[in-house]
Design an enzyme around this catalytic site. Structure first.
Site, PDB file in Angstrom:
ATOM      1  N   GLN A 322       0.837  -1.179  -0.081  1.00  0.00           N
ATOM      2  CA  GLN A 322       0.045   0.095   0.205  1.00  0.00           C
ATOM      3  C   GLN A 322       0.650   1.192  -0.017  1.00  0.00           C
ATOM      4  O   GLN A 322       0.451   2.326  -0.793  1.00  0.00           O
ATOM      5  CB  GLN A 322      -0.690  -0.114   1.096  1.00  0.00           C
ATOM      6  CG  GLN A 322      -1.769   1.232   1.432  1.00  0.00           C
ATOM      7  CD  GLN A 322      -2.650   1.218   0.274  1.00  0.00           C
ATOM      8  OE1 GLN A 322      -3.179   0.234  -0.341  1.00  0.00           O
ATOM      9  NE2 GLN A 322      -3.187   2.391  -0.258  1.00  0.00           N
ATOM     10  N   GLU A 323       1.863   1.198   0.813  1.00  0.00           N
ATOM     11  CA  GLU A 323       2.565   2.455   0.914  1.00  0.00           C
ATOM     12  C   GLU A 323       3.647   2.685  -0.378  1.00  0.00           C
ATOM     13  O   GLU A 323       3.612   3.874  -0.808  1.00  0.00           O
ATOM     14  CB  GLU A 323       3.826   2.210   2.005  1.00  0.00           C
ATOM     15  CG  GLU A 323       2.987   2.421   3.355  1.00  0.00           C
ATOM     16  CD  GLU A 323       2.649   3.792   3.842  1.00  0.00           C
ATOM     17  OE1 GLU A 323       2.946   4.740   3.259  1.00  0.00           O
ATOM     18  OE2 GLU A 323       2.112   3.995   5.127  1.00  0.00           O
ATOM     19  N   SER A 324       4.231   1.604  -0.899  1.00  0.00           N
ATOM     20  CA  SER A 324       5.228   1.958  -1.833  1.00  0.00           C
ATOM     21  C   SER A 324       5.234   1.314  -2.994  1.00  0.00           C
ATOM     22  O   SER A 324       6.079   1.163  -4.033  1.00  0.00           O
ATOM     23  CB  SER A 324       6.618   1.863  -1.504  1.00  0.00           C
ATOM     24  OG  SER A 324       7.054   0.718  -0.666  1.00  0.00           O
ATOM     25  N   TYR A 453      -7.103   4.046   4.149  1.00  0.00           N
ATOM     26  CA  TYR A 453      -5.755   3.145   4.160  1.00  0.00           C
ATOM     27  C   TYR A 453      -5.954   1.829   5.131  1.00  0.00           C
ATOM     28  O   TYR A 453      -5.437   0.683   4.742  1.00  0.00           O
ATOM     29  CB  TYR A 453      -4.861   3.894   4.847  1.00  0.00           C
ATOM     30  CG  TYR A 453      -3.585   3.475   5.310  1.00  0.00           C
ATOM     31  CD1 TYR A 453      -2.404   3.604   4.308  1.00  0.00           C
ATOM     32  CD2 TYR A 453      -3.064   3.081   6.492  1.00  0.00           C
ATOM     33  CE1 TYR A 453      -1.069   3.092   4.581  1.00  0.00           C
ATOM     34  CE2 TYR A 453      -1.819   2.681   6.955  1.00  0.00           C
ATOM     35  CZ  TYR A 453      -0.896   2.786   5.598  1.00  0.00           C
ATOM     36  OH  TYR A 453       0.680   2.249   5.935  1.00  0.00           O
TER      37      TYR A 453
END
Length: 474
Positions: A322-324, A453
């Site tokens: 999800q982040e990167s 998120y």
């Protein structure tokens, strides 16, 4: 087997399909006239989720480069959206136990490639077809002096053929075998997925199996030595199964399918998995989890670092995806960087920067998660929802989560409960009437981001759990 005998086998099945459809339609009209409650459809909507069993393979449901994909997965997501509920997917490649779960009412739907047979129709409802495929013999490509190569249905006589127990392949072979002098040696294997049998054929462990032609086509990209030109059935309707008598839910799905199959979205989904050349490259990739069991290049690192916080490494993988998207060089518009998208001030606390290695970036991110967990351990009385609070805190900051807790408590909600309580106030913290409230200390935040998120990471984690074995302790 003669063509006349083969037609004798097929015609009763077609007649039974038409008869069941007519009977179900008459029953639906009768119920609607009496204005009875739509029980099974209403229960799904009141529950807020559609419980589905699917199977994990190269076309229906899989992970590629950390992303959940698959023909059935995308179709079922679209259905859940139509119903206005969440899709709750579980995986079971054992057809016998899957049908048993459906019959007990543990799930609402079997979202697979299920052939509609007379025996199955006696016990279950079926939707209209979502696709079609003939059944084909999977065998290794012949050599010049090859013996036992199957060129037509008559060559099946006396052959040993492995199929999943309870499958329509088993039923089809039994029907064909009944007219043969030397019966087919049908080996029905429990708890085995079709693609596992295809792999065994390709590797020489067994000689023959039966599969749907569209699945065989996809797998031939991975196993170029298999051959599947010999059909054992006419093209069959493939559908989803529901509990017997779930007529309103069946009717609703059917009406949706009729319209959905006319859309560009359906054509895109079907072409992506059955007609696109990209599937070949995808299947041969080391990130095609069905074959490799691998999520990213960092699996071993994440298995090690997840222990610091006592997490399942697949959860940490879901967060980093999800982040990167597993890109160690990723950098956001606000300055966050690396696999775990650390903000500069957070990174400074753990002595890392944008030039640090991926290992150091993950180590710092996990230590920050552990730090936030320590603060939550002291804050939450009921720690049932601590993971949701932790994910939100990592995304938006601990202070904003505390503000949302204070707003929840002020408005008579449980500050230790995430869903329907704190998540609501965090989501709305971008509105003046919320962030200007006297109990708020950290002001405005884009609350939709941490709200989504948490949902996205937990959803992705559930798919990783379905598909990828936890081998961190092995």
């Amino acid at each position: 087997m003669s063509g006349i005998k083969y037609l004798k086998l097929i015609i009763p099945v077609i007649f039974m399909v038409l008869l069941q459809t007519c009977n179900q339609n008459r029953e639906l009209v009768r119920l609607e006239v009496q204005d009875k409650p739509i029980v099974e459809l209403k229960h799904v909507k009141l529950r807020g989720k559609l419980r589905v069993i699917t199977d994990y393979n190269s076309t229906n449901y899989f992970v590629y480069k950390g992303h959940t994909m698959g023909f059935q997965y995308e179709m079922l997501k679209a259905l859940a959206k139509h119903l206005g509920v969440k899709l709750e997917l579980s995986v079971n490649n054992d057809l016998v136990s899957s049908f048993a779960s459906l019959k007990r009412g543990d799930v609402d739907l079997l979202g697979m490639n299920l052939a509609v047979t007379a025996d199955r129709m006696e016990n279950f409802n079926f939707t209209i077809p979502h696709s079609q495929s003939a059944q084909v013999v999977i065998q290794r490509r012949p050599k010049k002096d090859s013996v036992g190569f199957i060129r037509n249905q008559f060559d099946l006589e006396g052959k040993r053929i492995y199929v999943p127990a309870g499958s329509s392949f088993q039923e089809q072979l039994s029907d064909l075998s009944s007219d043969m002098e030397h019966p087919i040696d049908i080996i029905a294997v429990d708890t085995v997925e079709m693609e596992e049998l295809i792999s065994k054929v390709a590797n020489g462990e067994i000689d023959y199996t039966i599969a749907d032609e569209n699945v065989a086509t996809v797998n031939s990209n991975y196993y170029p030595n298999i051959e599947f030109a010999t059909t054992v059935s006419v093209p069959q309707n493939l559908a989803w199964a529901l509990r017997k008598g779930a007529n309103h839910l069946t009717q609703d799905i059917n009406m949706w399918l009729i319209e959905f199959q006319k859309t560009r979205e359906y054509r895109r989904i079907y072409q992506r998995y059955f007609e696109s050349s990209r599937m070949e490259a995808m299947i041969q990739s080391e990130y095609f989890t069905v074959k490799s069991g691998k999520i990213s290049d960092y699996d071993d690192l994440l298995k090690e670092k997840a222990k610091i916080i006592g997490w399942d490494w697949r959860l940490l993988s879901a967060l980093i995806s999800q982040e990167s998207n597993f890109n160690p060089k990723a950098q956001s518009w606000v300055g966050a960087f690396g696999l775990m998208q650390l903000m500069p001030e957070t990174a400074y606390r753990y002595d890392v920067d944008s030039l640090s290695s991926p290992e150091d970036n993950v180590d710092a991110g996990v230590r920050h998660l552990k730090y936030l967990k320590g603060k939550l351990d002291k804050t939450l009385v009921d720690k049932t929802d601590e993971l949701m609070f932790l994910l939100a805190s990592y995304n938006v900051g601990f202070g904003h989560v505390l503000d949302a807790r204070r707003l929840a408590e002020k408005n008579g909600k449980n500050p230790d409960q995430w869903k329907g309580s704190v998540d609501y106030y965090l989501l709305n913290k971008s509105k003046p009437e919320f962030f200007n409230d006297p109990v708020v200390k950290y002001g405005y935040c884009r609350g939709a981001e941490p709200y989504q998120y948490v949902i996205k990471i937990l959803d992705r984690y559930s798919h990783y759990q379905n598909i990828i074995l936890d081998q961190s302790s092995s």
